[in-house]
Design an enzyme around this catalytic site. Sequence first.
Site, PDB file in Angstrom:
ATOM      1  N   LYS A 115       0.895  -1.279  -0.017  1.00  0.00           N
ATOM      2  CA  LYS A 115       0.163   0.012   0.097  1.00  0.00           C
ATOM      3  C   LYS A 115       0.838   1.271   0.086  1.00  0.00           C
ATOM      4  O   LYS A 115       2.048   1.132   0.694  1.00  0.00           O
ATOM      5  CB  LYS A 115      -0.898  -0.078   1.170  1.00  0.00           C
ATOM      6  CG  LYS A 115      -1.958   1.148   1.370  1.00  0.00           C
ATOM      7  CD  LYS A 115      -2.579   0.846   2.736  1.00  0.00           C
ATOM      8  CE  LYS A 115      -3.812   1.909   2.766  1.00  0.00           C
ATOM      9  NZ  LYS A 115      -4.812   1.865   3.809  1.00  0.00           N
ATOM     10  N   SER A 172      -9.730   1.814   2.733  1.00  0.00           N
ATOM     11  CA  SER A 172      -8.597   2.832   2.039  1.00  0.00           C
ATOM     12  C   SER A 172      -7.654   1.954   1.298  1.00  0.00           C
ATOM     13  O   SER A 172      -7.100   2.610   0.181  1.00  0.00           O
ATOM     14  CB  SER A 172      -8.041   3.783   2.852  1.00  0.00           C
ATOM     15  OG  SER A 172      -7.198   2.949   3.964  1.00  0.00           O
ATOM     16  N   SER A 194     -10.164  -0.507   6.786  1.00  0.00           N
ATOM     17  CA  SER A 194      -9.590  -0.397   5.650  1.00  0.00           C
ATOM     18  C   SER A 194      -8.682  -1.583   4.766  1.00  0.00           C
ATOM     19  O   SER A 194      -8.304  -1.382   3.829  1.00  0.00           O
ATOM     20  CB  SER A 194      -8.440   0.854   5.738  1.00  0.00           C
ATOM     21  OG  SER A 194      -9.153   1.995   5.975  1.00  0.00           O
TER      22      SER A 194
END
Lengths: 464, 82
Positions: free
Chosen positions: A80, A150, A174
């Site tokens: 990420k 996210s 997330s």
Amino acid sequence: MKIAEVRKHTLLELVEMIMTSETSPSELVGLLLDQIRATDDRIRAYVTVSQDAMRQARRMDREVKTGRKGVLSGIPISFKDNFETRGIRTTCGSEILREYVPDRDATVVKRLKSAGVIVLGKLNMHEFAQGGLTPPTRNPWNTECIAGGSSGGSGAAVAVGSALAATGSDTGGSIRGPSSFCGVVGLKPTYGRVSRHGVFPASWSLDQVGPIVRRVEDAAVMLAQMAGRDAMDPTTTDLPVPDYVRAINGPFNGLRLGVPANHFFEGRDRRVSKVVREAIHTLESLGCKTVEFEFPHVEEIMAARQAIEMCEATAYHMHWLATSASKYKPDVRSSLEQGLFVPAVYYIQALRYRGKVFPEIVRLFKKFDVIITPTMPVVATRTGEELKDDTGMYCTGSFNLLGLPALSMPCGFVDGLPVGMQIVGNAFDETTVLKTGLAYERASKFYLREPLAPNSFLTQRSRN
Amino acid sequence: MTFSQFLNKLLAWRNRLKVRSAGKDNAENVLGVLLDRERIKTITPPLKHSLEQMRILEGIDLEKEVEPTTFLFAVGRRASRQ
């Protein structure tokens, strides 16, 4: 080998195949780069593809010939974009950090590199893990739909086969939300199990980082490499890290499943709840016993989580809010500015409440071993349709305030879109969570399902 | 002048100074962040909604000895021994 064939194997099986020369790190990296080229114009999971990945892979090709270098020798992994990666741009999905190239690795990146992984690239995310939209990543099961967030890039890349494994961070759901929407496995470990050092925070006291993968055993092996005390993160525990893979592969003796009678199954889409209840029946058929219970104080827990996140996030962003506010995306800017007006007393009361409610929830685990809920109360919505109110954290947010480990895994479909089941465990008991997940996975085999039109996504090109 | 009147004057002066130096009329300096009327108008409805949800925290009965738990580290260790 084709990427479709690679996806039939767990990470540990692929390492074995590398060691026996059935495949090689450079072949795996080549296949993934092909898959990125074939899919990413539609899925847009990647922010940056490492220019160095193939060179690293070729070096690993030579090294593995002299023996295993680590548990994950030669496995390409994508991170990420809020994990600092030395020499690779780390943008947090924001204009503010557009050109930021860290000179250090996050502890988790460092540990995974020591285990032999190759950094393939950086994955898209909500700006600074805030806000309600997932620009610009699309859901591989239906590209008209969002991937969730996210960690949306991580969920989408693993689902479409442009990453074998990825990392995510989770402040209110997330990791679990995009895992649910994209039909993959995501684990938020216990707060304190994995170092957050070098991962850009959304909210210091709620954030936890973990793996997003295709198979439960992959989550176990990733966690084992990521977890453990880190002097750079004082919140990490010095409890020993179990050998998760061995622990979860033993016989599965029926566990007690705590199923909340309130809130969690009362979500926006009854069809989602029904699919998760069917998954519970499958676990019952494996010898599990269901214990229905009332989950206490959900509203208070959610309110406390919200107060903490708003205040901590805004505090972290104060400098940029004062100097570069116009560079934020509108929804993120609005959310951060709102935090300026939350009274400090709410924040302190929320922190006090956390200490009070935590032991009460932990005591519930005397009645059962894990809690089962839907991960998300809906399936992925269409792009541009924001998730309403607290939908995004409806089933997941409580377990961030409480710091408990929680896994999301695919358990069925509604309208052709994946539904996620959430398995929550007692603090530091990731083993039972993963063991339950593995038993269900072996019975259901949802990992064999590919996004709607696999042939359009999975490249047919063969290497060697 | 009372102390609180003095404090209010001081804060208003600081606000004006910050706003003027930034060349932004009609802006408020909120904890060092300048918010003009348009921004305040934009964030008011969602903020109101959030604060309404958080009001439940006012009604929570916390014994006097309950201290803030910022990081769950200590709590997690305690839980692991149970």
